[in-house]
Enzyme design. Sequence first.
Site, short mmCIF file in Angstrom:
data_model
loop_
_atom_site.label_atom_id
_atom_site.label_comp_id
_atom_site.label_asym_id
_atom_site.label_seq_id
_atom_site.Cartn_x
_atom_site.Cartn_y
_atom_site.Cartn_z
N LYS A 96 0.83 -1.22 0.00
CA LYS A 96 0.00 0.00 0.00
C LYS A 96 0.86 1.27 0.00
O LYS A 96 0.62 2.20 0.77
CB LYS A 96 -0.96 0.02 1.19
CG LYS A 96 -1.98 -1.11 1.15
CD LYS A 96 -3.05 -0.93 2.19
CE LYS A 96 -4.01 -2.10 2.25
NZ LYS A 96 -3.40 -3.37 2.71
O1 LIG Z 1 -9.17 -2.81 1.77
C1 LIG Z 1 -8.34 -3.61 2.22
C2 LIG Z 1 -7.10 -3.79 1.64
C3 LIG Z 1 -6.26 -4.72 2.15
N1 LIG Z 1 -6.60 -5.47 3.22
C4 LIG Z 1 -5.62 -6.44 3.73
O2 LIG Z 1 -6.17 -7.76 3.79
C5 LIG Z 1 -5.67 -8.42 4.95
C6 LIG Z 1 -6.79 -8.73 5.93
O3 LIG Z 1 -7.43 -9.89 5.52
P1 LIG Z 1 -8.32 -10.79 6.53
O4 LIG Z 1 -8.90 -11.83 5.62
O5 LIG Z 1 -9.35 -9.88 7.10
O6 LIG Z 1 -7.42 -11.34 7.57
C7 LIG Z 1 -4.67 -7.51 5.59
O7 LIG Z 1 -3.39 -7.76 5.05
C8 LIG Z 1 -5.15 -6.15 5.14
O8 LIG Z 1 -4.14 -5.16 5.13
C9 LIG Z 1 -7.82 -5.31 3.78
O9 LIG Z 1 -8.19 -5.98 4.79
N2 LIG Z 1 -8.67 -4.37 3.26
#
Ligand SMILES: O=c1ccn([C@@H]2O[C@H](COP(=O)(O)O)[C@@H](O)[C@H]2O)c(=O)[nH]1
Length: 280
Positions: A96
Amino acid sequence: MTRFGARLAGEVAAHGPLCAGIDPHAGLLAAWGLADDAAGVERFGRTVVEALAGHVACVKPQAAFFERHGSRGVAALERVIADARDAGLLTVVDAKRGDIGSTMGGYADAFVGDSPLAGDAVTVSPYLGFGSLRPVLDLAAAHGRGVFVLALTSNPEGASVQHAVGPDGRAVARAVAEAAAAENAGATPFGDVGLVVGATVGAAVTDLGLDLEAVNGPLLAPGVGAQGATAADLQQVFGRARRLVLASSSREVLAAGPTATGLRDAAHRTADAVRAALAL
Ligand SMILES: O=c1ccn([C@@H]2O[C@H](COP(=O)(O)O)[C@@H](O)[C@H]2O)c(=O)[nH]1
């Protein structure tokens, strides 16, 4: 050189529309019997890659959980990315990044250039202006890599920025989606500039007038599992753009580790549910 979008389309066709997150949270490390240090996150990431290569379309290592261990954690991330490359498993490095264009060139070198931190694609933030992303878009294209641009993130706080309406009457997220669409114009099966659109965003896509089908790039959809979205929510959020969806799930899949069988079964279950919900 085969472009990222084309490679991803092939992997999704073979394994289903799931990107498994590699998020070595402290709690998961403890549950897996690993130390909360650089060696622990390296073992965690390499275990996921070994278990899921050939079983999911891609993996998404979360850079933050490696960076929190300093330079050794970053080296661990490099090792996980190298393992995935050796195993033929696509990686989206969830970093990001976003900065003014000249500095963005540095991030581009790091994540889509010749650096060991470069996976097959990287997540970036357009909130310094979509144009600030030009260096990463251009370098990714030159290396056959992809870029996922945050549009409608899965967290509730995102709406205060992403739903805001600009002077041209368009919501910020819609302007981001239209800029991505311009990058992907004419690409088949789809282009290399994707969006991040959370599976949790409900009716926002429609309410804000985003035409996700027109984006013609992969739509990374986090939020399935631990954040409460279900595979069924994807149909409502993405509608006619469903062929572009790449659902992302981290904690729900990872909680089934550390055994390879546990991780694979959880990933297959999620991918099957997503595929069925999207009627692919
Ligand atoms: O909008 C967003 C963008 C990235 N993430 C990322 O996904 C994972 C969380 O996933 P889970 O399945 O909820 O454990 C984490 O790396 C976030 O930075 C997000 O959740 N939302």
